[in-house]
Design an enzyme around this catalytic site. Structure first.
Site, PDB file in Angstrom:
ATOM      1  N   HIS A 307       0.857  -1.200   0.000  1.00  0.00           N
ATOM      2  CA  HIS A 307       0.000   0.000   0.000  1.00  0.00           C
ATOM      3  C   HIS A 307       0.883   1.236   0.000  1.00  0.00           C
ATOM      4  O   HIS A 307       1.955   1.263   0.599  1.00  0.00           O
ATOM      5  CB  HIS A 307      -0.893   0.025   1.251  1.00  0.00           C
ATOM      6  CG  HIS A 307      -2.053   0.950   1.116  1.00  0.00           C
ATOM      7  ND1 HIS A 307      -1.949   2.295   1.363  1.00  0.00           N
ATOM      8  CD2 HIS A 307      -3.314   0.737   0.720  1.00  0.00           C
ATOM      9  CE1 HIS A 307      -3.114   2.870   1.157  1.00  0.00           C
ATOM     10  NE2 HIS A 307      -3.975   1.949   0.755  1.00  0.00           N
ATOM     11  N   ASP A 364      -8.044  -4.984  -0.381  1.00  0.00           N
ATOM     12  CA  ASP A 364      -8.517  -5.816  -1.496  1.00  0.00           C
ATOM     13  C   ASP A 364      -8.205  -7.292  -1.340  1.00  0.00           C
ATOM     14  O   ASP A 364      -8.658  -8.104  -2.156  1.00  0.00           O
ATOM     15  CB  ASP A 364      -7.892  -5.301  -2.803  1.00  0.00           C
ATOM     16  CG  ASP A 364      -8.412  -3.923  -3.159  1.00  0.00           C
ATOM     17  OD1 ASP A 364      -7.598  -3.012  -3.379  1.00  0.00           O
ATOM     18  OD2 ASP A 364      -9.639  -3.754  -3.156  1.00  0.00           O
TER      19      ASP A 364
HETATM   20  C1  SDX Z   1      -6.077   0.347  -3.037  1.00  0.00           C
HETATM   21  O1  SDX Z   1      -4.129   4.698  -1.971  1.00  0.00           O
HETATM   22  C2  SDX Z   1      -5.169   4.164  -1.396  1.00  0.00           C
HETATM   23  O2  SDX Z   1      -5.628   4.573  -0.348  1.00  0.00           O
HETATM   24  C3  SDX Z   1      -5.779   3.012  -2.184  1.00  0.00           C
HETATM   25  C4  SDX Z   1      -6.838   2.189  -1.487  1.00  0.00           C
HETATM   26  C5  SDX Z   1      -8.105   2.980  -1.226  1.00  0.00           C
HETATM   27  O3  SDX Z   1      -8.839   2.637  -0.286  1.00  0.00           O
HETATM   28  O4  SDX Z   1      -8.399   3.903  -2.055  1.00  0.00           O
HETATM   29  O5  SDX Z   1      -6.337   1.708  -0.235  1.00  0.00           O
HETATM   30  C6  SDX Z   1      -7.240   0.988  -2.341  1.00  0.00           C
HETATM   31  O6  SDX Z   1      -5.794   0.700  -4.152  1.00  0.00           O
HETATM   32  C7  SDX Z   1      -5.250  -0.679  -2.305  1.00  0.00           C
HETATM   33  C8  SDX Z   1      -4.043  -1.203  -3.133  1.00  0.00           C
HETATM   34  C9  SDX Z   1      -4.539  -2.278  -4.112  1.00  0.00           C
HETATM   35  N1  SDX Z   1      -3.431  -2.634  -5.070  1.00  0.00           N
HETATM   36  C10 SDX Z   1      -2.847  -3.837  -5.006  1.00  0.00           C
HETATM   37  O7  SDX Z   1      -3.071  -4.675  -4.146  1.00  0.00           O
HETATM   38  C11 SDX Z   1      -1.862  -4.088  -6.144  1.00  0.00           C
HETATM   39  C12 SDX Z   1      -0.571  -4.695  -5.573  1.00  0.00           C
HETATM   40  N2  SDX Z   1       0.099  -3.640  -4.806  1.00  0.00           N
HETATM   41  C13 SDX Z   1       1.127  -2.887  -5.484  1.00  0.00           C
HETATM   42  O8  SDX Z   1       0.995  -2.709  -6.843  1.00  0.00           O
HETATM   43  C14 SDX Z   1       1.632  -1.693  -4.679  1.00  0.00           C
HETATM   44  O9  SDX Z   1       1.869  -2.155  -3.409  1.00  0.00           O
HETATM   45  C15 SDX Z   1       0.791  -0.426  -4.639  1.00  0.00           C
HETATM   46  C16 SDX Z   1       0.490   0.079  -5.997  1.00  0.00           C
HETATM   47  C17 SDX Z   1      -0.468  -0.651  -3.871  1.00  0.00           C
HETATM   48  C18 SDX Z   1       1.615   0.637  -3.900  1.00  0.00           C
HETATM   49  O10 SDX Z   1       2.746   0.851  -4.655  1.00  0.00           O
HETATM   50  P1  SDX Z   1       3.842   1.990  -4.263  1.00  0.00           P
HETATM   51  O11 SDX Z   1       3.499   2.648  -2.988  1.00  0.00           O
HETATM   52  O12 SDX Z   1       4.060   2.846  -5.449  1.00  0.00           O
HETATM   53  O13 SDX Z   1       5.092   1.125  -3.953  1.00  0.00           O
HETATM   54  P2  SDX Z   1       6.128   0.630  -5.035  1.00  0.00           P
HETATM   55  O14 SDX Z   1       5.386   0.157  -6.247  1.00  0.00           O
HETATM   56  O15 SDX Z   1       7.156   1.689  -5.193  1.00  0.00           O
HETATM   57  O16 SDX Z   1       6.757  -0.665  -4.313  1.00  0.00           O
HETATM   58  C19 SDX Z   1       7.808  -0.534  -3.346  1.00  0.00           C
HETATM   59  C20 SDX Z   1       8.553  -1.845  -3.424  1.00  0.00           C
HETATM   60  C21 SDX Z   1       8.994  -2.211  -4.846  1.00  0.00           C
HETATM   61  O17 SDX Z   1      10.131  -3.051  -4.735  1.00  0.00           O
HETATM   62  P3  SDX Z   1      11.628  -2.341  -4.884  1.00  0.00           P
HETATM   63  O18 SDX Z   1      11.640  -1.651  -6.239  1.00  0.00           O
HETATM   64  O19 SDX Z   1      11.740  -1.411  -3.703  1.00  0.00           O
HETATM   65  O20 SDX Z   1      12.577  -3.538  -4.820  1.00  0.00           O
HETATM   66  O21 SDX Z   1       7.680  -2.923  -3.027  1.00  0.00           O
HETATM   67  C22 SDX Z   1       7.478  -3.805  -4.133  1.00  0.00           C
HETATM   68  C23 SDX Z   1       7.854  -3.048  -5.372  1.00  0.00           C
HETATM   69  O22 SDX Z   1       8.278  -3.928  -6.408  1.00  0.00           O
HETATM   70  N3  SDX Z   1       6.053  -4.164  -4.116  1.00  0.00           N
HETATM   71  C24 SDX Z   1       5.576  -5.385  -4.356  1.00  0.00           C
HETATM   72  C25 SDX Z   1       4.188  -5.288  -4.177  1.00  0.00           C
HETATM   73  N4  SDX Z   1       3.865  -4.023  -3.864  1.00  0.00           N
HETATM   74  C26 SDX Z   1       5.019  -3.327  -3.833  1.00  0.00           C
HETATM   75  N5  SDX Z   1       6.191  -6.543  -4.687  1.00  0.00           N
HETATM   76  C27 SDX Z   1       5.375  -7.624  -4.866  1.00  0.00           C
HETATM   77  N6  SDX Z   1       4.031  -7.619  -4.708  1.00  0.00           N
HETATM   78  C28 SDX Z   1       3.403  -6.461  -4.370  1.00  0.00           C
HETATM   79  N7  SDX Z   1       2.083  -6.443  -4.227  1.00  0.00           N
END
Ligand code: SDX
Length: 428
Positions: A307, A364
């Site tokens: 998140h 989710d």
């Molecule tokens: C919602 O913002 C809100 O409030 C949203 C929400 C709401 O109520 O409106 O809460 C609803 O959208 C919840 C999130 C639902 N999305 C998912 O579940 C999709 C999977 N999650 C990711 O795509 C990710 O965690 C995000 C998009 C939710 C957040 O991404 P960020 O904050 O931009 O973080 P990032 O992509 O920069 O990740 C940081 C690190 C990375 O690794 P490094 O480059 O540091 O090595 O964490 C890794 C990412 O690759 N990472 C994951 C991961 N999420 C982040 N690796 C594997 N699986 C994941 N799910």
């Protein structure tokens, strides 16, 4: 802490006031930055460190896993309130008295009929159209049937627009689902409650009474409360930016629905179920999928995990996980994907990659398991998220307009070609 921030650029030092919120959050007010520095701006892809507004609606603390609507904790509201009360609280700022709530709901019922020509738009969609695309189109189309744009300076006109969309949106949601299930489009009843009407419009068969299952009613009411607002997430920011151009409430909401559709945002609840089903089909090999999630060369992400703000458990995920157990238990439903989800969670919470990145289950991760137990098609899961988020979007749009926020228009840093002269086709 002093109440100013100092910025040094070259030999010059600039001072900017600090803004402090009611929960002691601190921001640097850089409204004067570009003018004071002769053109310097900030850059922050994804706005990870940038506040877009001051707001009195929702507070969340990602480190502590706190979420409150107008000061009330999500745990208390999920346990003690119903969705319509929470909608009123988010939009108008206070929990309603009985009289206020009764009036709100009667006014919503008075506006819960949509122009029958909307059915022609629904008919025009192919059967395999994604429900989020249908819902976004229908929401924008409402403007055609309700052309008066919202005069935000008039409390009465703003209120009328709000009860109009609160009344019509559940109909659009139910009819979007019935398009998928091939059922006739119909209405609920004034004798039913807000969420009772949603279930009835979604599930009642044309040749039968619909007995509302109290377990499903309670589960849906709780899920809608848990999805109702979440400060400046992607779709809410979209609703605010579109509304800041003084576009109407309905087109602003339609834009928010499109933003929510993305699998990184609200579309994740559908992606989670598809992921769990794939793991189940693959023999339940959760370790293989954990490896894929950590492999930078693999685009696979563990959907429902991580998140932007929560670097601890998403408090909503805790409540939904408990509710999933209760609903499936009460319904006597055995769903193997729930066990796979719990296995994934257990593994991820002890895996260094996830621990280092503070990746926890989010809202989710478990919600789709309940939606599926309720008989909702997986492609409708994000539509259910939009149904819950509606009052939050309305509240945030109303606050932005009442505060007369400026049009949202970020700056950039240009990295393209420097000036050059045109070359004629024959000379290229
Ligand atoms: C919602 O913002 C809100 O409030 C949203 C929400 C709401 O109520 O409106 O809460 C609803 O959208 C919840 C999130 C639902 N999305 C998912 O579940 C999709 C999977 N999650 C990711 O795509 C990710 O965690 C995000 C998009 C939710 C957040 O991404 P960020 O904050 O931009 O973080 P990032 O992509 O920069 O990740 C940081 C690190 C990375 O690794 P490094 O480059 O540091 O090595 O964490 C890794 C990412 O690759 N990472 C994951 C991961 N999420 C982040 N690796 C594997 N699986 C994941 N799910």
């Amino acid at each position: 802490m002093s109440d100013i921030a100092k910025l040094q650029i070259g030999e010059s030092t600039y001072e900017f006031p600090l803004v402090k919120g009611s929960e002691n959050e601190t921001a640097i007010d850089i409204k004067t930055l570009r003018g004071a520095t002769g053109g310097v701006v900030t850059i922050d892809p994804g706005f990870k460190n940038t506040g877009s507004c001051q707001s009195a609606i929702t507070f969340l603390d990602g480190e502590k896993g706190i979420l409150r609507y107008r000061g009330y904790s999500i745990e208390e509201l999920a346990e003690k309130a119903d969705f319509l009360e929470v909608a009123y609280l988010l939009i108008f700022g206070e929990l309603p008295t009985k009289e206020q709530l009764d009036k709100f709901y009667n006014d919503i019922l008075d506006n819960a009929i949509v122009d029958d020509d909307i059915k022609k738009i629904i008919d025009a969609f192919p059967k395999n159209a994604h429900p989020m695309g249908i819902l976004s189109s229908l929401t924008s189309a409402l403007t055609a049937f309700n052309p008066s744009s919202v005069n935000v300076d008039s409390d009465e006109e703003m209120y009328n627009a709000i009860v109009k969309i609160m009344g019509k949106f559940p109909v659009l949601v139910a009819w979007t689902m019935r398009k998928k299930t091939g059922m006739p489009l119909h209405y609920g009843s004034r004798k039913l409650g807000y969420v009772e009407n949603i279930l009835t419009m979604m599930f009642q068969k044309p040749n039968d009474e619909y007995d509302i299952n109290p377990i499903l009613l309670n589960a849906l009411d709780k899920l809608l409360i848990l999805h109702a607002d979440h400060e400046q997430n992607c779709s809410t920011s979209t609703v605010r930016v579109v509304g800041s151009s003084h576009a109407g409430l309905f087109p602003s909401l339609s834009a928010g629905i499109s933003a929510l559709w993305g699998p990184l945002h609200g579309g994740a609840n559908q992606a989670v179920l598809e992921m769990l089903e794939a793991i189940k089909a693959d023999g339940g090999d959760t370790k293989k999928y954990m490896g894929k999630a950590k492999d930078k060369a693999d685009p696979f992400r563990l959907m429902g995990f991580g998140h932007r703000v929560y670097k601890n458990f998403d408090p909503r995920a805790r409540i939904i996980k408990k509710a999933a157990d209760e609903v499936l238990g009460d319904l006597g439903v055995e769903d193997p994907v729930l066990d796979i989800a719990k296995g994934l969670e257990k593994e991820a919470l002890s895996d260094q990659y996830f621990v280092d990145r503070k990746l926890y289950p989010n809202v989710d991760f478990y919600s789709g398991i309940i939606y599926r137990a309720m008989g909702i098609p997986v492609e409708m899961f994000t539509v259910m998220f939009a149904l819950g988020r509606l009052p939050g979007w309305i509240a945030q749009w109303r606050e932005m307009r009442l505060r007369k926020e400026p049009i949202g228009r970020p700056r950039q840093v240009y990295t393209g070609a420097n000036e050059r002269s045109f070359v004629k086709l024959e000379d290229r």
